[in-house]
Design a protein around this motif. Structure first.
Motif, PDB file in Angstrom:
ATOM      1  N   SER A   1      -0.684  -2.449  -6.889  1.00 11.79           N
ATOM      2  CA  SER A   1       0.592  -2.101  -6.298  1.00 11.79           C
ATOM      3  C   SER A   1       1.669  -2.320  -7.375  1.00 11.79           C
ATOM      4  O   SER A   1       1.343  -2.427  -8.563  1.00 11.79           O
ATOM      5  N   HIS A  42      -1.325   6.568  -0.698  1.00 10.63           N
ATOM      6  CA  HIS A  42      -1.551   5.560  -1.732  1.00 10.63           C
ATOM      7  C   HIS A  42      -2.165   6.145  -3.008  1.00 10.63           C
ATOM      8  O   HIS A  42      -1.547   6.093  -4.050  1.00 10.63           O
ATOM      9  N   LEU A  65      -6.864  -4.095   0.673  1.00  8.77           N
ATOM     10  CA  LEU A  65      -7.328  -2.731   0.431  1.00  8.77           C
ATOM     11  C   LEU A  65      -8.829  -2.722   0.640  1.00  8.77           C
ATOM     12  O   LEU A  65      -9.544  -3.540   0.060  1.00  8.77           O
ATOM     13  N   PHE A  98       0.846  -1.191   0.000  1.00 10.10           N
ATOM     14  CA  PHE A  98       0.000   0.000   0.000  1.00 10.10           C
ATOM     15  C   PHE A  98       0.879   1.238   0.000  1.00 10.10           C
ATOM     16  O   PHE A  98       1.792   1.331   0.815  1.00 10.10           O
ATOM     17  N   HIS A  99       0.641   2.152  -0.913  1.00 12.80           N
ATOM     18  CA  HIS A  99       1.338   3.430  -1.070  1.00 12.80           C
ATOM     19  C   HIS A  99       2.716   3.288  -1.718  1.00 12.80           C
ATOM     20  O   HIS A  99       2.951   3.823  -2.781  1.00 12.80           O
TER      21      HIS A  99
END
Lengths: 419, 419
Positions: free
Chosen positions: B407, B395, B197, A394-395
């Motif tokens: 991702s 994100h 997520l 994530f991110h």
């Protein structure tokens, strides 16, 4: 209000000035920060001597070495700050641009995250590295160092704040948490509306505590149970070179190899060579030998320590290597899916097909073909710097440079468009 | 083990097959899902009639309309699934490529997120939209719809799962939560290791509850207190057109304008024109008039409702507009920083300087110059689709298409490199 909350308010108040500062002003601040750090070297060394004195006998010699500063190390820190000047500014960088049929011009533009929190341990140089990167990324930072390093870090931060002020930026763009109890870690983890990104760096315990409990956005960093799978080779020497490098060049870091998987078909030939290279061969070269920790099948081929139930889930950070025999690349991928921390894995192979299967199936930040896992690093990846290595999806994932500690926004220019 | 946890295990078990499926197979699955949806239309309509029957009198007519399906709407849903086929596959997309001086070839490659959870309300079409996007993005999805729509969504999911199976993909790539109590929302929020997520879509209450309490990565979506600041104009008509469009074209959506800020210098000229356009003018055109909610200074110039303390912090989603007078663009930016939810803001101006200041200083997902805020939408931005609009900086920010629910990883190909 705790002292930490007051600091959070201060750094939040400083963030807009930093976000709007522009490249030239931020770069001048970095130069001033480096100069002030060097000017204050006596004061920093004196503070560091007190820290080291107090820590002696309480932490290991390796940790004392990490904590200790010299004039040379301070020069290295100042040079590190100056290196950031040459990196491209991520703020204002146009990441994409589209003109829509209706004439709207849409740009996706890099923006600062806001306030970045860093919780770390006893290396004082992390203080200046992190401050330099966050300043360049247009964000304020709140730093919480390990208690052993507290006087040293305070002196370093004082110098850098003086540099910020000389360049006309708010001193509070860089603040150091003064409370060295657990309370301040809790205050940071729960600082909703104050901290936009929290990065814990250090041992697995600290990282787990922060990722489990934080109410602010966190990047999980560092823990690396890295695997190398030996599938096939023309010459075993290349495979042995890579494995020895990945395991032994710096065993205490997160991108070091912890587990070696060997294809059954070649295990009888390869495992004795592996043992020779990492055990007897290293002794003969006056190097620290590697303790091989073997699953049942590997233990039937070479001698070594019998693996316990935890050994394939342990980040040894030491001259220890867990070894297992697997049927093929598919089984290697399954083993990795069960045991990896998602950091770095490598396949050594002559087969393009096996390489493709491995790189598709393995879901880790860095997946290598015929190279050492030790390259997972911002500098080695060409990012120019690194604030940590993300093991989450994530991110940001993998080495995080300036772009990875920023966000983006869309700027849309029109001429009266309505929908 | 709750039924929801069993579903989480099922979808997690399906994710690898989906991640490795490849574009062709995923696109075939989307075609089959669309075909099955259309084949099962009678069954879906029957389930929907039961849902509507039960909901009558319990939810508003607008909500009943959103819940109700027709053959035409099912056709629209099937077409929506087919539209996703033509979108580029984000999985395997090479986002950047570097060759390092040591010969390592480093590629940054898009990868699936894993399992995506969606919590939404009563529009059945969200079910098929979300499933189609997550399948294309190579992720499994677990869907939790509002209880009013439960029978309809179950029939839709049954059809889509049949489509997945026909294409040789696991049915469990798309699962619907059967438990319609709050417990299942809690189960999803705390599904560490299962959900990669989580996207809540719906009212502000739901979104706040999820973002406050989730232990899995969450994207905060939707709430939009969007501002338009009127700085200057050649012809007031353009400004009035934009404001009327932003406020009235669809007042119930998140990118609708809620607040109008007017520069003091032009307030005496502009506010009467604004009132004429949005109130009397709309009545004359047989349109719903806008209730103007005025700060003290605006209330001294035109008549309207006096603003209460909450009115500049409320997402009206209605024919209501809060209006305030500000000194200049700087004060407008400060007002927005205090009151905005970070969704979309626009400046109407003839000054390049004011536009630059506004686009730099305003920290929202979409910052407009001379255009309506209503364009903040995946389709309008050219993403081809949208699973939600992120109002956070971590994100993904703004409209989220396929890339934003993925991702990446680094794939590094070498020839024996060691460090």
């Amino acid at each position: 209000m705790t002292a930490t909350l007051q600091l959070l308010k201060n750094v939040k108040a400083a963030k807009t000035a930093l976000a709007l500062a522009g490249t030239e002003k931020k770069d001048r601040a970095l130069e001033e920060m480096a100069a002030c750090l060097w000017e204050d070297r006596e004061e920093i060394l004196a503070a560091n001597r007190e820290d080291v004195e107090e820590a002696k006998g309480k932490i290991s010699d390796v940790m004392i070495d990490r904590l200790s500063l010299t004039e040379q190390r301070i020069k290295g820190m100042a040079d590190g700050i100056r290196d950031v000047v040459s990196l491209p500014d991520p703020v204002g960088k146009v990441q994409s641009r589209t003109e829509r049929p209706n004439g709207l011009l849409i740009e996706k533009v890099g923006v600062p995250m806001g306030v970045i929190g860093l919780i770390y341990e006893s290396r004082p140089n992390v203080t200046s590295d992190a401050a330099a990167l966050t300043v360049k990324a247009g964000s304020g930072c709140i730093l919480r160092c390990g208690k052993e390093a507290h006087r040293s870090c305070a002196a370093i931060v004082r110098a850098m704040r003086r540099g910020l002020a000389k360049a006309g930026l708010p001193e509070d763009a860089v603040v150091l948490v003064e409370d060295i109890t657990r309370q301040s870690v809790t205050d940071m983890m729960t600082a909703k509306g104050y901290i936009d990104l929290l990065i814990p760096r250090g041992g697995a315990g600290l990282i787990k505590a922060v990722t489990d409990n934080a109410q602010v956005p966190v990047i999980q960093t560092g823990t690396g149970i890295c695997h190398i799978y030996v599938d096939s080779y023309k010459d075993p020497k290349e495979a042995l070179d890579i494995i020895e490098n990945a395991k032994c060049s710096r065993p205490s870091v997160c991108n070091a190899e912890e587990v070696c998987l060997v294809k059954r078909e070649i295990a009888k030939e390869f495992l004795p060579l592996l043992r020779e290279r990492l055990v007897a061969g290293r002794v003969a070269r006056n190097l620290h030998p590697v303790q091989l920790i073997l699953d049942e099948e590997a233990g039937g081929i070479i001698s070594g320590t019998k693996a316990g139930p935890e050994d394939f889930d342990t980040e040894f950070l030491d001259y220890k290597l867990a070894v297992a025999v697997v049927k093929d690349v598919g089984e290697a991928c399954e083993h990795i899916a069960r045991h990896s921390t998602g950091h770095s894995e490598s396949i050594l192979t002559t087969s393009a097909e096996a390489a493709d299967l491995f790189t598709s199936a393995v879901d880790s930040a860095a997946v290598y073909v015929n190279a050492s896992t030790r390259f997972t690093d911002g500098g080695e990846f060409g990012l120019g710097c690194e604030i940590g290595i993300s093991t989450q999806k994530f991110h940001a994932r993998g080495p995080m440079g300036l772009d990875e500690i920023c966000s983006y926004k869309y700027v849309i220019r029109g001429s009266g468009q309505i929908r």
